[in-house]
Design an enzyme around this catalytic site. Structure first.
Site, PDB file in Angstrom:
ATOM      1  N   ASP A  38       0.964  -1.139  -0.089  1.00  0.00           N
ATOM      2  CA  ASP A  38       0.022   0.033  -0.098  1.00  0.00           C
ATOM      3  C   ASP A  38       0.865   1.304   0.012  1.00  0.00           C
ATOM      4  O   ASP A  38       1.825   1.362   0.757  1.00  0.00           O
ATOM      5  CB  ASP A  38      -0.894  -0.040   1.237  1.00  0.00           C
ATOM      6  CG  ASP A  38      -2.082   0.845   1.191  1.00  0.00           C
ATOM      7  OD1 ASP A  38      -2.144   1.946   0.476  1.00  0.00           O
ATOM      8  OD2 ASP A  38      -3.407   0.282   1.427  1.00  0.00           O
ATOM      9  N   THR A  79      -6.768   3.443  -2.719  1.00  0.00           N
ATOM     10  CA  THR A  79      -6.537   1.939  -1.924  1.00  0.00           C
ATOM     11  C   THR A  79      -7.692   1.005  -2.213  1.00  0.00           C
ATOM     12  O   THR A  79      -7.474  -0.038  -2.969  1.00  0.00           O
ATOM     13  CB  THR A  79      -6.698   1.840  -0.423  1.00  0.00           C
ATOM     14  OG1 THR A  79      -5.516   2.797   0.048  1.00  0.00           O
ATOM     15  CG2 THR A  79      -6.566   0.518   0.118  1.00  0.00           C
ATOM     16  N   ASN A 100     -12.876   4.946  -2.079  1.00  0.00           N
ATOM     17  CA  ASN A 100     -12.780   4.155  -0.806  1.00  0.00           C
ATOM     18  C   ASN A 100     -14.150   4.330  -0.350  1.00  0.00           C
ATOM     19  O   ASN A 100     -14.996   3.447  -0.122  1.00  0.00           O
ATOM     20  CB  ASN A 100     -11.667   4.719   0.060  1.00  0.00           C
ATOM     21  CG  ASN A 100     -10.321   4.128  -0.175  1.00  0.00           C
ATOM     22  OD1 ASN A 100     -10.058   3.430  -1.001  1.00  0.00           O
ATOM     23  ND2 ASN A 100      -9.461   5.208   0.315  1.00  0.00           N
ATOM     24  N   ASP A 162      -9.707  -4.033   5.842  1.00  0.00           N
ATOM     25  CA  ASP A 162     -10.724  -4.819   5.409  1.00  0.00           C
ATOM     26  C   ASP A 162     -10.608  -4.739   3.826  1.00  0.00           C
ATOM     27  O   ASP A 162     -10.761  -5.906   3.082  1.00  0.00           O
ATOM     28  CB  ASP A 162     -11.746  -4.478   5.774  1.00  0.00           C
ATOM     29  CG  ASP A 162     -12.229  -3.189   5.848  1.00  0.00           C
ATOM     30  OD1 ASP A 162     -12.178  -2.465   4.691  1.00  0.00           O
ATOM     31  OD2 ASP A 162     -12.581  -2.457   6.719  1.00  0.00           O
ATOM     32  N   ARG A 163     -10.604  -3.464   3.084  1.00  0.00           N
ATOM     33  CA  ARG A 163     -10.759  -3.453   1.692  1.00  0.00           C
ATOM     34  C   ARG A 163      -9.489  -4.202   0.927  1.00  0.00           C
ATOM     35  O   ARG A 163      -9.493  -4.566  -0.099  1.00  0.00           O
ATOM     36  CB  ARG A 163     -10.974  -2.069   1.172  1.00  0.00           C
ATOM     37  CG  ARG A 163      -9.977  -1.155   1.808  1.00  0.00           C
ATOM     38  CD  ARG A 163     -10.412   0.124   1.102  1.00  0.00           C
ATOM     39  NE  ARG A 163      -9.399   1.336   1.628  1.00  0.00           N
ATOM     40  CZ  ARG A 163      -9.111   1.884   2.956  1.00  0.00           C
ATOM     41  NH1 ARG A 163     -10.010   1.505   3.766  1.00  0.00           N
ATOM     42  NH2 ARG A 163      -8.382   2.892   2.904  1.00  0.00           N
ATOM     43  N   ASP A 305       1.322   2.338   3.948  1.00  0.00           N
ATOM     44  CA  ASP A 305       0.435   3.603   3.791  1.00  0.00           C
ATOM     45  C   ASP A 305       0.576   4.516   4.965  1.00  0.00           C
ATOM     46  O   ASP A 305       0.492   5.542   4.818  1.00  0.00           O
ATOM     47  CB  ASP A 305      -0.821   3.040   3.243  1.00  0.00           C
ATOM     48  CG  ASP A 305      -1.618   4.161   2.823  1.00  0.00           C
ATOM     49  OD1 ASP A 305      -1.398   4.923   1.774  1.00  0.00           O
ATOM     50  OD2 ASP A 305      -2.893   4.149   3.561  1.00  0.00           O
ATOM     51  N   HIS A 309       1.311   8.115   5.367  1.00  0.00           N
ATOM     52  CA  HIS A 309       0.526   9.317   5.637  1.00  0.00           C
ATOM     53  C   HIS A 309       1.000  10.043   6.730  1.00  0.00           C
ATOM     54  O   HIS A 309       0.827  11.329   6.801  1.00  0.00           O
ATOM     55  CB  HIS A 309      -0.952   8.647   5.851  1.00  0.00           C
ATOM     56  CG  HIS A 309      -1.716   8.401   4.669  1.00  0.00           C
ATOM     57  ND1 HIS A 309      -2.146   9.481   3.847  1.00  0.00           N
ATOM     58  CD2 HIS A 309      -2.130   7.294   4.197  1.00  0.00           C
ATOM     59  CE1 HIS A 309      -2.732   8.881   2.825  1.00  0.00           C
ATOM     60  NE2 HIS A 309      -2.966   7.559   2.871  1.00  0.00           N
ATOM     61  N   ASP A 352      -1.086  -0.188  -4.495  1.00  0.00           N
ATOM     62  CA  ASP A 352      -2.167   0.260  -4.938  1.00  0.00           C
ATOM     63  C   ASP A 352      -2.511   1.574  -5.346  1.00  0.00           C
ATOM     64  O   ASP A 352      -3.421   2.280  -5.867  1.00  0.00           O
ATOM     65  CB  ASP A 352      -3.304   0.063  -3.765  1.00  0.00           C
ATOM     66  CG  ASP A 352      -2.895   0.672  -2.416  1.00  0.00           C
ATOM     67  OD1 ASP A 352      -1.612   0.922  -2.700  1.00  0.00           O
ATOM     68  OD2 ASP A 352      -3.653   0.809  -1.626  1.00  0.00           O
ATOM     69  N   HIS A 486      -2.271  10.765  -1.506  1.00  0.00           N
ATOM     70  CA  HIS A 486      -2.378  10.140  -3.061  1.00  0.00           C
ATOM     71  C   HIS A 486      -3.779  10.445  -3.476  1.00  0.00           C
ATOM     72  O   HIS A 486      -4.723  10.481  -2.589  1.00  0.00           O
ATOM     73  CB  HIS A 486      -2.001   8.836  -2.931  1.00  0.00           C
ATOM     74  CG  HIS A 486      -2.715   7.687  -1.995  1.00  0.00           C
ATOM     75  ND1 HIS A 486      -3.747   7.150  -2.118  1.00  0.00           N
ATOM     76  CD2 HIS A 486      -2.350   7.745  -0.733  1.00  0.00           C
ATOM     77  CE1 HIS A 486      -4.335   6.690  -0.975  1.00  0.00           C
ATOM     78  NE2 HIS A 486      -3.544   6.918  -0.135  1.00  0.00           N
TER      79      HIS A 486
HETATM   80 ZN   LIG Z   1      -3.361   5.992   1.545  1.00  0.00          ZN
END
Ligand SMILES: [Zn+2]
Length: 545
Positions: A38, A79, A100, A162-163, A305, A309, A352, A486
């Site tokens: 990620d 993502t 998302n 989860d995703r 990720d 961030h 991603d 992003h």
């Molecule tokens: Zn992100």
């Protein structure tokens, strides 16, 4: 007499070959492992390359195939859409995961890409398990493998998010597992897949593994040698609550008390280690890759990720996270060698989306960059709409850089929807830091072959997207002044690694442009199975043996 002897022999031969043709052949990998990192920019591979060992990222490069000019080919680079696109071989235009979270025009509310209140949580009392892939409209290559093998090839999806677990594994997965932090610290699932967690998951959750990571996070190697990133203390980083400076070391046990309990692990490299621990448990618990019917394991590393961030592209924390991820990959590949067998499995690794350098840092480097003032813009825009149309309810929602118009209110303006869209486009293009603006009618009435327009079109769903689409200037984001984000169509968000190695993969590299939707049909071609039903990518013939 002779015939009587021959017939049974022939029958045996026919049965054997029929099984070989319909189920699988010995030529196919026993296991396909799809890895998503990620927020991994392509240049993380090259920037940190000299810090990597021989058996992680470098093993993929040295034994496998490196697509060095690999890109996302749509907007938004986020993502949910990213994971769906890697595994479905298409873009949001077809798989329908346009963000998302997005505004649902029919339900008249914001929806989350993996939410599903028709299913229940498994393994937690919280609602974190009420998830499924139902909003994804097309199949993944794992789905096609399930159909092809009459459900004999297994699919398991794993991630912190989860995703990141659910979308790759697809509609027919045996299971997807994701992490529940807070006071629980365990992997959970939903009734979409099962009614209770299998024993190996329960044992993993009961073990001390998760807790063992609530320890100090210090750099793996001497911090003085981390010359590929900025100073440990700088003004472009966020940090953890309860610690004055964003500097090593971080006492995670202590900090967890004011950073959401086990949730703190998500934002450290230990979240990735935990995912590998769990993937290894899944490999053994489900006996993946132990027969000639191909199984699929999808592994998504979310912690990269969260760290990006929080600390930004140029931080020591990001560098350490990738050095540690390299070690985790090495550990994982060694287990795959032992459990499935060297040369018996196929791995690909991609991301991603990428990420932007912290705009406040770029500004200091004299590169055009900055932050969008949405509050000011929205007020100016609302005043314009009132003056021009005389109605105050024209906007139903603004999200993901898209404006959703209230179609009933549009009727009251005595103008057509297309006319209203065009007036709004002409107004917004004059706003500060707005790069491009398009009307939805332009996007779905014409075909674009290149540029931002094409990226927007491939990310646009006629049923789910908004009426006006806005692109901000390069390096301009709606975000805090620290850390990276992003979502754009600029190269820092689209350029990501694609590494493949193992059974059926050639050794080599290319600078030829490849795109995210090419991955799924390449794996389908390798397995000799149907392409996912919405595939728009092409198999990368030059990577296949
Ligand atoms: Zn992100």
């Amino acid at each position: 007499m002779i015939r009587k002897i021959i017939i049974p022999v022939l029958t045996v031969i026919v049965c054997f070959s029929a099984k070989a043709q319909t189920i699988n052949t010995n030529e196919n990998p026993k296991l396909v492992v799809g890895i998503v990192v990620d927020q991994m920019r392509y240049d993380y591979l090259t920037r940190f390359y000299n810090k990597f060992g021989e058996d992680g990222f470098k093993r993929m490069v040295n034994e496998g195939f490196n697509c060095k000019n690999h890109h996302f080919n749509y907007i938004p680079t986020k993502t949910g859409p990213g994971h769906a696109s890697v595994f479905t071989g298409t873009t949001p235009k077809y798989h329908g995961i346009i963000a998302n979270d997005w505004y649902d025009k029919y339900e008249k509310k914001m929806v989350y890409c993996a939410e599903d209140d028709s299913v229940q949580s498994v393994g937690t009392e919280s609602s974190d398990g009420q998830m499924s892939p139902r909003r994804m409209q097309t199949t993944t290559f794992a789905d096609e493998n399930r159909l092809f093998t009459q459900n004999l090839g297994k699919t398991i999806g794993i991630s912190i998010k989860d995703r990141g677990a659910i979308l790759p594994a697809g509609h027919t997965a045996n299971a997807a597992y994701w992490f529940r932090g807070k006071s629980e610290g365990k992997f959970i699932s939903s009734t979409y897949y099962m009614n209770e967690l299998p024993n190996w998951v329960t044992s993993f959750n009961k073990s001390k593994t998760v807790k063992s990571y609530l320890k100090d996070w210090n750099t793996l190697q001497n911090i003085e040698t981390y010359t590929e990133s900025g100073a440990d203390l700088n003004e472009f980083e966020g940090g953890f609550r309860g610690k004055e400076t964003p500097t090593f070391p971080y006492d995670l046990k202590k900090l967890s008390k004011v950073n959401g309990g086990f949730d703190i692990l998500k934002g450290t490299p230990y979240g990735n280690s935990l995912v590998i621990d769990f993937a290894i448990a899944a490999l053994k618990g489900e006996a993946l890759g132990t027969d000639n019917i191909t199984d699929v394991l999808t592994v998504s590393f979310s912690s990269t990720d969260y760290v990006g961030h929080n600390f930004g592209v140029n931080s020591k924390e990001v560098e350490d996270t990738y050095i540690r991820l390299d070690k985790d990959l090495e550990r994982f590949f060694k287990v795959l060698d032992a459990e499935v067998g060297k040369g018996e499995y196929t791995v690909f690794l991609t991301a991603d989306h990428g990420a932007v350098d912290v705009p406040s840092y770029l500004r200091k480097m004299q590169i055009p960059a900055g932050y969008l003032n949405n509050k000011e813009t929205k007020a100016k825009f609302a005043a314009f709409l009132m003056d021009t149309f005389g109605v105050d309810n024209l906007i139903e929602n603004i999200s993901n850089d898209q404006i959703f118009l209230n179609h009933e209110a549009v009727k009251a303006t005595n103008k057509t929807l297309t006319e209203v869209e065009a007036i709004i486009v002409d107004e917004l293009i004059n706003y500060k830091n707005v790069y491009k603006v398009y009307a939805a009618s332009t996007i779905h009435n014409s075909g674009f072959n290149s540029g931002m327009e094409q990226l927007l079109q491939k990310g646009y769903s006629q049923k789910r997207s908004g009426d006006v689409l806005i692109i901000a200037n390069p390096n301009y984001i709606s975000y805090s002044k620290t850390g990276s984000t992003h979502g754009s169509g600029f190269k820092y968000d689209t350029h990501v690694p694609l590494l493949l190695f193992g059974k059926g993969i050639k050794h080599g590299e290319t600078l030829q442009k490849t795109v995210i939707p090419d991955i799924a049909p390449t794996i389908s071609a390798l397995l000799g199975i149907s392409f996912p039903n919405g595939t728009t990518g092409e198999p990368l013939e030059f990577v296949l043996d």
